[in-house]
Structure formats: structure tokens, C-alpha cells
Design a protein around this motif. Structure first.
Motif, short mmCIF file in Angstrom:
data_model
loop_
_atom_site.label_atom_id
_atom_site.label_comp_id
_atom_site.label_asym_id
_atom_site.label_seq_id
_atom_site.Cartn_x
_atom_site.Cartn_y
_atom_site.Cartn_z
N THR A 79 0.85 -1.19 0.00
CA THR A 79 0.00 0.00 0.00
C THR A 79 0.88 1.24 0.00
N VAL A 80 0.23 2.39 -0.23
CA VAL A 80 0.95 3.66 -0.25
C VAL A 80 0.18 4.68 0.57
N CYS A 81 0.90 5.41 1.42
CA CYS A 81 0.27 6.50 2.17
C CYS A 81 0.48 7.79 1.39
N LEU A 82 -0.58 8.24 0.70
CA LEU A 82 -0.48 9.45 -0.11
C LEU A 82 -0.56 10.72 0.73
N LYS A 83 -1.47 10.68 1.68
CA LYS A 83 -1.62 11.78 2.63
C LYS A 83 -1.88 11.17 4.00
N GLN A 84 -1.92 12.00 5.00
CA GLN A 84 -2.20 11.49 6.34
C GLN A 84 -3.56 10.80 6.36
N ASP A 85 -3.56 9.54 6.77
CA ASP A 85 -4.77 8.72 6.86
C ASP A 85 -5.39 8.37 5.50
#
Length: 329
Positions: free
Chosen positions: A64-70
Motif C-alpha cells: 500500500t501507499v500513504c499518499l496523505k495522512q490517513d
């Protein structure tokens, strides 16, 4: 819309070709159905790059990838265009299989067998497939040059056992050139294969296989301006590629039938491209690529074009089939 991770790059010199293939996939995915993301996989980093060239690290625990917070990005399917390791040899396929993420192409079993020339040739010989006489050698294994030449003859080819795009391959004419060629091949892999030279017409055969429905694409005849179809010939304009190949109808049918047979024996799905040498009307199997190049210089897209199949339609079929198969696991 389905979120598609286009994985490209890889751990070998073939990464430059993979990046071109990935660009083609990215540009040809239908934006009404798919939302594509470019994922770059290298030894030192796995990252997502957006349109503004911002980089986001891939969480390898769940891809997975965290693009922005949460805001966690999860993918519906992986479109694999990594040539060579870890994308074509079963490593990534096993990883995505464990994570239960659908991926395009054949599964990890078939990827491992087809990428390993020794395994693939040995396996196909059991089913009566004609191949060149070969000699296998492991790194640091004692060997006798005289015995090798006695078995395969001269000229012969020295190849890394697990490598693509003709990397590390040499054509050997004289005994004194055999050892330097072996050392060159061992720089690419710790296993090599030495094969007898087959004099004839080289052809490349693209195959599409979904749900055991096999379609053979127009055959390509390869005329290399170099001594053989090496990396420069494949990607630097050093060869003439004639599609459809200049073959008699009965010979064309024979090659098509053989390509289907190989595909069935190996239980392949998705797309592939196999190479043959036609010796006095008998096709000899050389190797098979389960993630063929998709760049503008590559053979497979040219065969698709002549067959009247669009890249967009093929990519959609690949993704849909992969997602459907994953539901049965």
C-alpha cells in the motif's frame, strides 16, 4: 474505477526496457475504467511517482501507499511489466500471491520454470519439443572445455541461465574464446547454459492465452545485422524484423501449432513471446518470455497491431482476467 499498480524497473539492465514498457501500459489504460499508478521497483527502493514526480514509498508489508495522512492507497490489480528479476522469475508473483493481490501474467510456478532456461528446456524435451544440444554449468563447478565442445560443437552460444534481452550472451567460434565467454556469462548469473549453434531462420511468436483460449499472433522473422540477435539488435535498430514472416503456409501452421503446444505444456496464461530457429523446416525452441517488451521498439506490440488488436483492449483483458482468477483462489 479500478486502481492499477503498473510495476516497472527491476534489478537488472533490462530495467531501461521495463520503464519504456511501463510507460506504454500507463498511456494505454482506459481512464474510464482504470486509474493507473506508476510503481518503480529497484533493489534500494520501491516507490510510487505521481504526475508531479512526487515520490511516495511503498509499504512492502501489504503493498500500500500513504499518499496523505490517513489516506492509504490500495490496489485492485498489479500490472507487471518488469523484465528479468524480480518480475519475471516468480519472486514478485509469489509476493502478490501471498498478499492476495491480483497480478497480470502467469503465476509464480510458471514464471519460475520459464525464466530458468535449464528447467524450461529440460521440461519441454520430455514432451518431444526439439531444442539445441546443451551443456549446463554452475559457477565454481570444475569443467573441461574439450568435453563441452565435444558435446555442443563449434560455433556455440554461451548464455546466462536466468537473464533476458540477450544480456551476457556470446557466440563462440574458437576454443580459446570459450573461457572468456563463460566468465562473461557468470557476471550475469551463477548458472549458465552452453548451446550448439543452429543454422536457420529465427522467428519470434507472440501468444495470448486467457481461460485456455490461445491466440497466436502474426509471426516475426528476425534478421540480425550483428552476429546474432543481441541486446543492440533488439533495442538499438541492429536487426530487421519482418512481420508477418516470409514462411510457406505449411511451415507457418507448424510453428503456430508448436507455439500453442508449448503454451499448453507450460500451462501459461496472459501474454508471452517465444523464439525458434527454423532448421530445414523443423522449428527448434530457444526460449520464452512471459513478460515480453511492450515498448515501441519491441516485437510484441507490432504483432498485435498487424493482428488488429489494440493495446488498450489487451490490457483490459489482462486485468479483468487476473481479477477474475484471483476470486477463485
Amino acid at each position: 474505477m479500478k486502481k492499477i499498480a503498473i510495476v516497472m524497473g527491476g534489478y537488472t539492465e533490462e530495467s531501461v526496457i521495463s520503464l519504456k514498457s511501463g510507460k506504454v501500459v500507463y498511456e494505454n489504460l482506459n481512464r474510464k475504467e482504470f486509474l493507473p499508478y506508476k510503481i518503480y521497483i529497484y533493489r534500494d527502493q520501491w516507490i510510487l511517482k505521481d504526475e508531479k514526480n512526487h515520490e511516495y514509498p511503498i509499504n512492502k508489508h501489504d503493498f500500500t501507499v500513504c499518499l496523505k495522512q490517513d489516506q492509504i492507497l490500495k490496489f485492485d490489480c498489479v500490472f507487471n511489466v518488469i523484465h528479468g528479476t524480480p518480475g519475471e522469475d516468480g519472486i514478485l508473483q509469489s509476493y502478490f500471491h501471498l498478499l492476495k493481490i491480483p497480478y497480470t501474467g502467469c503465476n509464480f510456478h510458471q514464471s519460475n520454470i520459464t525464466f530458468n532456461k535449464k528447467y524450461c528446456l529440460t521440461f519441454l524435451k520430455e514432451f518431444g519439443i526439439d531444442t539445441a544440444v546443451s551443456f549446463f554449468l554452475n559457477k565454481n563447478q570444475p569443467f573441461c572445455e574439450k568435453n563441452i565442445i565435444k558435446k555442443v560443437g563449434l560455433p556455440c552460444f554461451v548464455k546466462p541461465n536466468r537473464a533476458g534481452s540477450s544480456l551476457g550472451i556470446s557466440k563462440v567460434y574458437k576454443k580459446e574464446d570459450l573461457l572468456p565467454s563463460i566468465e562473461k556469462a557468470f557476471k550475469e548469473d551463477h548458472e549458465i547454459i552452453i548451446e550448439s549453434f543452429l543454422k536457420g531462420i529465427e522467428v519470434s511468436v507472440g501468444v495470448i492465452s486467457f481461460n485456455h483460449q490461445i491466440k497466436v499472433l502474426p509471426i516475426t522473422e528476425i534478421i540480425s545485422r550483428n552476429d546474432f540477435f543481441d541486446f543492440e539488435s533488439k533495442y538499438g535498430g541492429g536487426s530487421q524484423e519482418i512481420t508477418p514472416a516470409r514462411l510457406l503456409p505449411n511451415i507457418e501452421r507448424k510453428i503456430q501449432k508448436l507455439a500453442k503446444k508449448v503454451c499448453n505444456i507450460l500451462n501459461l496464461s496472459g501474454i508471452s513471446r517465444s523464439e525458434y530457429i527454423l532448421v530445414k523446416d523443423t522449428p527448434f525452441f530457444l526460449e520464452i518470455n512471459t513478460i515480453p517488451g511492450l515498448s515501441e521498439e519491441s516485437i510484441f506490440p507490432k504483432q498485435l497491431n498487424i493482428a488488429g488488436i489494440s493495446l488498450s483492449d489487451l490490457f483490459k483483458q489482462s486485468i479483468d482476467y487476473s481479477i477474475e482468477c484471483s476470486k477463485k483462489l
